[in-house]
Every structure is written in structure tokens, then in C-alpha cells.
Enzyme design. Structure first.
Site, short mmCIF file in Angstrom:
data_model
loop_
_atom_site.label_atom_id
_atom_site.label_comp_id
_atom_site.label_asym_id
_atom_site.label_seq_id
_atom_site.Cartn_x
_atom_site.Cartn_y
_atom_site.Cartn_z
N ASP A 1 -2.13 -3.59 -10.31
CA ASP A 1 -3.21 -3.72 -9.34
C ASP A 1 -4.03 -4.94 -9.75
O ASP A 1 -4.71 -4.93 -10.78
CB ASP A 1 -4.05 -2.43 -9.34
CG ASP A 1 -5.17 -2.46 -8.30
OD1 ASP A 1 -5.66 -3.57 -7.99
OD2 ASP A 1 -5.56 -1.39 -7.82
N LYS B 1 -11.74 -6.26 -1.13
CA LYS B 1 -12.58 -6.82 -2.18
C LYS B 1 -12.55 -8.36 -2.11
O LYS B 1 -12.94 -8.92 -1.12
CB LYS B 1 -12.15 -6.27 -3.53
CG LYS B 1 -11.91 -4.73 -3.54
CD LYS B 1 -13.19 -3.98 -3.27
CE LYS B 1 -13.16 -2.49 -3.50
NZ LYS B 1 -12.23 -1.65 -2.80
N TYR C 1 -8.56 2.75 -11.28
CA TYR C 1 -9.34 3.08 -10.08
C TYR C 1 -9.18 4.58 -9.74
O TYR C 1 -8.05 5.09 -9.70
CB TYR C 1 -8.89 2.19 -8.91
CG TYR C 1 -9.49 2.62 -7.61
CD1 TYR C 1 -10.87 2.65 -7.43
CD2 TYR C 1 -8.69 3.04 -6.55
CE1 TYR C 1 -11.43 3.09 -6.24
CE2 TYR C 1 -9.24 3.47 -5.36
CZ TYR C 1 -10.62 3.49 -5.23
OH TYR C 1 -11.16 3.94 -4.04
N ARG D 1 2.73 -1.65 14.97
CA ARG D 1 2.86 -0.78 13.78
C ARG D 1 3.89 -1.32 12.80
O ARG D 1 3.87 -0.99 11.62
CB ARG D 1 3.21 0.66 14.19
CG ARG D 1 3.42 1.57 12.99
CD ARG D 1 3.52 3.04 13.34
NE ARG D 1 4.40 3.33 14.44
CZ ARG D 1 5.74 3.32 14.37
NH1 ARG D 1 6.35 3.03 13.24
NH2 ARG D 1 6.46 3.58 15.44
C1 LIG Z 1 -8.95 -1.67 -8.29
C2 LIG Z 1 -8.90 -1.02 -6.94
N1 LIG Z 1 -7.71 -0.76 -6.39
C3 LIG Z 1 -7.60 -0.17 -5.19
C4 LIG Z 1 -8.71 0.23 -4.48
C5 LIG Z 1 -8.55 0.91 -3.14
O1 LIG Z 1 -8.82 0.01 -2.13
P1 LIG Z 1 -9.29 0.39 -0.64
O2 LIG Z 1 -10.65 0.96 -0.74
O3 LIG Z 1 -9.19 -0.91 0.09
O4 LIG Z 1 -8.30 1.39 -0.14
C6 LIG Z 1 -9.98 -0.03 -5.00
C7 LIG Z 1 -11.19 0.37 -4.27
O5 LIG Z 1 -12.29 0.33 -4.76
C8 LIG Z 1 -10.07 -0.66 -6.28
O6 LIG Z 1 -11.26 -0.91 -6.85
#
Ligand SMILES: Cc1ncc(COP(=O)(O)O)c(C=O)c1O
Length: 384
Positions: A178, A203, A106, A52
Site C-alpha cells: 500500500d 489521499k 490501515y 462498470r
Molecule cells: C493507507 C491507507 N490505505 C487505504 C485506505 C482506504 O482508502 P479509501 O478510504 O479511499 O477506501 C486508507 C484510508 O484512510 C489509508 O489510509
């Protein structure tokens, strides 16, 4: 081989690897062990070797590799992109603090901030990331963090990232970005002096749509604070997913460069098709931030969005008719995925707010995979 190379292709395979190799294994094995034999130099709870606490050999190599890919000081992997985002904001903000955050982003981040972070006593204001002059009015003495996305989801806007950095420095804010859509191939936030870069490794970094994972990359002192919080909240990435993520990263540059090229060709094709009313892709000259994208990015990414003249019915029918693209949310994998963000990834944003942001119900988002570009174009053409 150790890697001193600065090329992303070489670093994605070798950076941070153990030398000598563990039992001479060419690939780092999976350390499927929750706990490790105690040694006397573990003076602090957070130094004890325990799954962890994100300090197994699989985690350590990933941390070094991710930091190297973005030329940053340090990195931390997490159990999902949302774990990276939520843990970082919770680690750096406390009751009374204020956050400035891009308005179109997002959906999960949007709802985490609006529904959960506020319950900790943190306040926030959305900002129009294209309009730096408007940020000053929302700034408060309590503002601690400014948060944007490199390429916004799903409208592919490119924020004025240079202005974000200047604003953050001038006002002593932590700058968070991000970087999921760009990936380290197309943008490396640390090189532009962002403090922290966040990723849904689900992704592009993993690239095979078979795990959920996240990362935060950036300044060492901040990563240390976030690690401490993650150790308490427990959003650890399991060793098998660490192994898959490390394997996925090895082909990152090959995949993303192909996807950049393929998405551009598909965006060009769609923008000349008579059934299509609008295409959102930063690599098209008509995109409002095309010049900025050219200056900041090494590639325009593998995601594009578009609207059809026939509206929502036409969008539903197109998604039904395509044969190669899979109707699914998520993005960044080797297979092409097609979805309507208004009814999937961004459904948690209230409909009026979604419309205000420009996310119509007929908006279609295409995450271009690594299938032959000509096949994808012919499939879309047939369906249109
Ligand atoms: C730009 C972006 N940031 C964060 C996330 C969240 O990621 P996760 O689904 O791996 O938690 C996503 C998910 O689609 C995303 O498109």
C-alpha cells in the site's frame, strides 16, 4: 503533446493522454455515458464498452497515467482505496490460501482481512515488518501473498522493504504494497520489483479531499486478473470522479514536494517543544528507520504523528484549540487535517490490540497540507 519524459512532473500532466486530443479539448472531457456503441472487435464480455467495465476514455487515460507515474506495466482505478485492496486480495486468493500481512497497518485493511477475507476460507498471519527473520516461521506451503505498507499508518514505520521483495521472490509470493502514504513522488514500488502497488487515491493522488477513489498499479497479468474481478464486483470509479482524479494528479509533484518539506519542519518543531513527549516522522534522525527511509524514499511524506506529555486530555484540548488544521480523518489533501487515529481511523482494531501495536488513545496524527509552514507552526505553538 505526447510525453516520453521520465520526469514525474511532466508525466503527471501528459502521460497516457489521447493524441490527437478529443475534439481538440485541452482537458479530457467527462464521458458521462454508461454504455458505448458496439463494435465488432469486442469479442469478449470484458471488451464491451460499458462504464462498470472500467473502459471509458476517462478510465483508460487514468490507467495509462498511473502506470507511467510508478514506471509500472499497468494500472486500474477503483471506486475507493478499500475497493482496490479488497478486490485485489479477493482476485488473487482463494479458499485454502494463506496471507502474510504487516501487523500495524490501515484499520480498514486490518478489519477487511480479519473479518471478511477469512470468511472466504483464506487464512492469514500478521508479521512484524521490521523483523524478516520472524517471517520464515509463519510461512506455509499455502502462503500466496505478502502485504505491507510503504509508510505505515499511523506510526510511520518503514518496513524492511528490500527484505520483503527478496522473501517474496525466494518463496514465489505475490508482493503487495500500500503506497498511499508515500505517493508515486516518494516511492515507486515497481522500480523495486514489487508486484502490485495499492493506493487510496482519495489521499495524495487526488489531493483535494473531494472524492473517494483507489488504484492498483503493477504487473500487467495481475492487473488483468484484478480487472476481471472488479468488473464482477462492480467497484467502478464514476466518470466525474475520474475527471477530478486526473485533474488532481496534475499537481501531485508540486503538492507532495511542498508537503515533504513542511512536514519535516513541523516534526522538527514539535520534537523540541516541551509539551510534546514523542514525534513519529521518518525524516527525523531519531526515527528508528531513518537510514532505511533515506535509502528507499525520495521524500519522507506529509504525515506525522505525535504524543503529548499531558496524555489524552491534552490531545483533545490541542485538537480543539488549533485554528488552521481541521479535525477530520483522512490525509493527503491540500488542507491540514488533525485526528486521533485511536478514536477514528483505527477504531475498528480492538483496544488491546491497538495498544499492543503502539497506537495509544492520545496519539495525534497530522496530515500537513499546503498552507504556509510558518502559519501551521505558529498555530500549533499557540495551541500547545
Ligand atoms: C493507507 C491507507 N490505505 C487505504 C485506505 C482506504 O482508502 P479509501 O478510504 O479511499 O477506501 C486508507 C484510508 O484512510 C489509508 O489510509
Amino acid at each position: 503533446m505526447t510525453s516520453d519524459s521520465n520526469s514525474i512532473e511532466t508525466k503527471s500532466i501528459h502521460a497516457g493522454a489521447y493524441e490527437p486530443k478529443v475534439n481538440k479539448a485541452v482537458t479530457l472531457p467527462i464521458f458521462q455515458s454508461s454504455t458505448f456503441e458496439y463494435s465488432d472487435n469486442e469479442s469478449d464480455y470484458h471488451d464491451i464498452k460499458y462504464l462498470r467495465l472500467n473502459n471509458t476514455p476517462n478510465h483508460i487515460v487514468l490507467h495509462r497515467r498511473l502506470a507511467a507515474l510508478e514506471n509500472a506495466e499497468a494500472a486500474l482505478v477503483t471506486s475507493s482505496g478499500m475497493a482496490a485492496i479488497s478486490t485485489s486480495l479477493l482476485a488473487l486468493m482463494k479458499a485454502g490460501d494463506h496471507l502474510l500481512i504487516q501487523d500495524c497497518l490501515y484499520g480498514g485493511t486490518h478489519s477487511f482481512v480479519a473479518e471478511d477475507l477469512v470468511k472466504t476460507g483464506v487464512t492469514f498471519d500478521f508479521i512484524d515488518a521490521q523483523n524478516p527473520k520472524s517471517w520464515e516461521k509463519k510461512l506455509k506451503p499455502q502462503t500466496k501473498v505478502i502485504y505491507v505498507e510503504t509508510i505505515s499508518n499511523p506510526l510511520l514505520q518503514i518496513a524492511d522493504l528490500k527484505a520483503v521483495i527478496e522473501f517474496a521472490k525466494f518463496n514465489r509470493l505475490v508482493s503487495m504494497i500500500d503506497n498511499t502514504f508515500a505517493s508515486p513522488v516518494n516511492f515507486r514500488p515497481a522500480e523495486w520489483e514489487f508486484d502490485l502497488s495499492l493506493h487510496s487515491c482519495t489521499k495524495y493522488l487526488n489531493g483535494h479531499s473531494d472524492i473517494v477513489a483507489g488504484a492498483v498499479i503493477g504487473r500487467e497479468a495481475l492487473i488483468k486478473t484484478i480487472t476481471h474481478k472488479l468488473n464482477h464486483l462492480g467497484g467502478t470509479l464514476d466518470p466525474h470522479s475520474c475527471f477530478l482524479l486526473e485533474r488532481g494528479i496534475k499537481t501531485l509533484a508540486l503538492r507532495v514536494r511542498f508537503q515533504n518539506e513542511s512536514a519535516l519542519k513541523i516534526a522538527q518543531f514539535l520534537s523540541t517543544h516541551r509539551a510534546v513527549s514523542k514525534v513519529y516522522y521518518p525524516g527525523l534522525e531519531v526515527h528508528p528507520q531513518y537510514r532505511r527511509a533515506q535509502e528507499l524514499l525520495n521524500g519522507f511524506g506529509g504525515v506525522l504523528s505525535f504524543e503529548l506529555k499531558g496524555g489524552s486530555d491534552a490531545a483533545v484540548s490541542l485538537i480543539d484549540r488549533v485554528k488552521i488544521s481541521t479535525h477530520a480523518p483522512s490525509l493527503g489533501g491540500v488542507e491540514t487535517l488533525i485526528t486521533r487515529p485511536g478514536v477514528t481511523t483505527h477504531i475498528s482494531i480492538p483496544p488491546e490490540e491497538r495498544l499492543k501495536l503502539g497506537i495509544r488513545d492520545d496519539l495525534i496524527r497530522l496530515s500537513v497540507g499546503i498552507e504556509a509552514t510558518a502559519d501551521l507552526i505558529s498555530d500549533l505553538d499557540g495551541a500547545l
